[in-house]
Design an enzyme around this catalytic site. Structure first.
Site, PDB file in Angstrom:
ATOM      1  N   SER A   1       0.850  -1.189   0.000  1.00 57.11           N
ATOM      2  CA  SER A   1       0.000   0.000   0.000  1.00 57.11           C
ATOM      3  C   SER A   1       0.882   1.234   0.000  1.00 57.11           C
ATOM      4  O   SER A   1       1.997   1.222   0.553  1.00 57.11           O
ATOM      5  CB  SER A   1      -0.895   0.026   1.242  1.00 57.11           C
ATOM      6  OG  SER A   1      -1.555   1.279   1.360  1.00 57.11           O
TER       7      SER A   1
ATOM      8  N   TYR B   1      -2.395  -0.770  10.174  1.00 56.02           N
ATOM      9  CA  TYR B   1      -2.395  -1.239   8.790  1.00 56.02           C
ATOM     10  C   TYR B   1      -1.125  -0.787   8.060  1.00 56.02           C
ATOM     11  O   TYR B   1      -0.460  -1.582   7.388  1.00 56.02           O
ATOM     12  CB  TYR B   1      -3.629  -0.689   8.080  1.00 56.02           C
ATOM     13  CG  TYR B   1      -3.689  -0.959   6.595  1.00 56.02           C
ATOM     14  CD1 TYR B   1      -4.062  -2.202   6.107  1.00 56.02           C
ATOM     15  CD2 TYR B   1      -3.394   0.054   5.681  1.00 56.02           C
ATOM     16  CE1 TYR B   1      -4.131  -2.443   4.739  1.00 56.02           C
ATOM     17  CE2 TYR B   1      -3.463  -0.174   4.313  1.00 56.02           C
ATOM     18  CZ  TYR B   1      -3.835  -1.425   3.848  1.00 56.02           C
ATOM     19  OH  TYR B   1      -3.902  -1.659   2.498  1.00 56.02           O
TER      20      TYR B   1
END
Length: 246
Positions: free
Chosen positions: A141, A155
């Site tokens: 990401s 995350y």
């Protein structure tokens, strides 16, 4: 990608969203594709049906990314069914958007177990079977490299770990001509992060292109990295984020 006609790919978390897009693109390029899913057998079957209706080969395996035995079995079944393994796409992942202070230990464990432990397990299992010249492609990401979104601290930490795992493993596998790369999507329009969702506006505001990305745009980069044209790219963190990290 004519060389993909003889390739076998395993895409974890391939029943929906980015994973489904990747599976369909690799199949369209000629690879035989296995996908894993945790829940939603109908969605997984739909991906397989679409691939097969277009002349491709595919099958789905139920395998929770937190279950090491299931992940290893999925790799073994892929090899048993298609006879080889050339491309592993570690796509399975999850996010639980909330402030870190309010995040429970159970939620922390879940994010770590899916996003990084699951990647390590699948990769270790795949390397026992992967041919020289193979491809390991991790889906990280953009927040694993530059973090600007409150509520994603845990995350982003796991995606940063994926980034460093990619770089470290690439050093170990170079002698086998196996490349290891990390694709880092920004805001992509999926059911988990819809362009019309509650979290959309702050994400849109951080992009240069002022729009969400499409699943196919991530899949196109994965397809390139899986191809022979990308044979000299390894240990790279390739961001497809509309300029979020610009």
């Amino acid at each position: 990608m004519s060389e993909s006609k003889k390739k076998v790919a395993l895409v974890t978390g391939g029943s929906r969203g980015i994973g489904a897009g990747i599976a369909k693109r690799l199949a369209r390029d000629g690879a035989s594709v296995a996908i894993t899913y945790t829940r939603g057998a109908d969605a997984a079957a739909s991906v397989v049906k679409e691939i097969e209706s277009n002349g491709g080969k595919a099958f789905a395996i139920q395998a929770d990314a937190t279950d090491a035995d299931a992940v290893i079995a999925a790799v073994e079944k892929t090899v048993a069914t298609f006879g080889r393994l050339d491309v592993l796409v570690n796509n399975a992942g999850t996010a639980i958007p909330k402030t870190f202070e309010d995040t429970t230990l159970e939620e922390i464990d879940l994010v770590i177990n899916i996003n990084i432990r699951g990647v390590l397990i699948a990769t270790k299992a795949a390397l026992k079977h992967m041919n020289d010249g193979g491809r390991i492609i991790n889906i990280g990401s953009c927040v694993g490299e530059r973090m600007m979104t409150p509520g994603l601290a845990a995350y982003s930490a796991t995606k940063g770990a994926v980034k460093m795992f990619t770089q470290g493993l690439s050093r170990e596998l170079g002698a086998r001509a196996i490349t290891v790369n990390n694709i880092q999507p920004g805001p992509i329009d999926t059911d988990l992060n819809p362009a019309a969702g509650d979290w959309a506006q702050p994400q849109l505001a951080m992009t240069s292109l002022r729009r969400y990305g499409h699943v196919d745009e991530v899949a196109a980069l994965v397809a390139f990295v899986a191809s022979a044209d990308a044979a000299y790219i390894t240990g790279a963190n390739l961001t497809v984020d509309g300029g979020t990290n610009a």
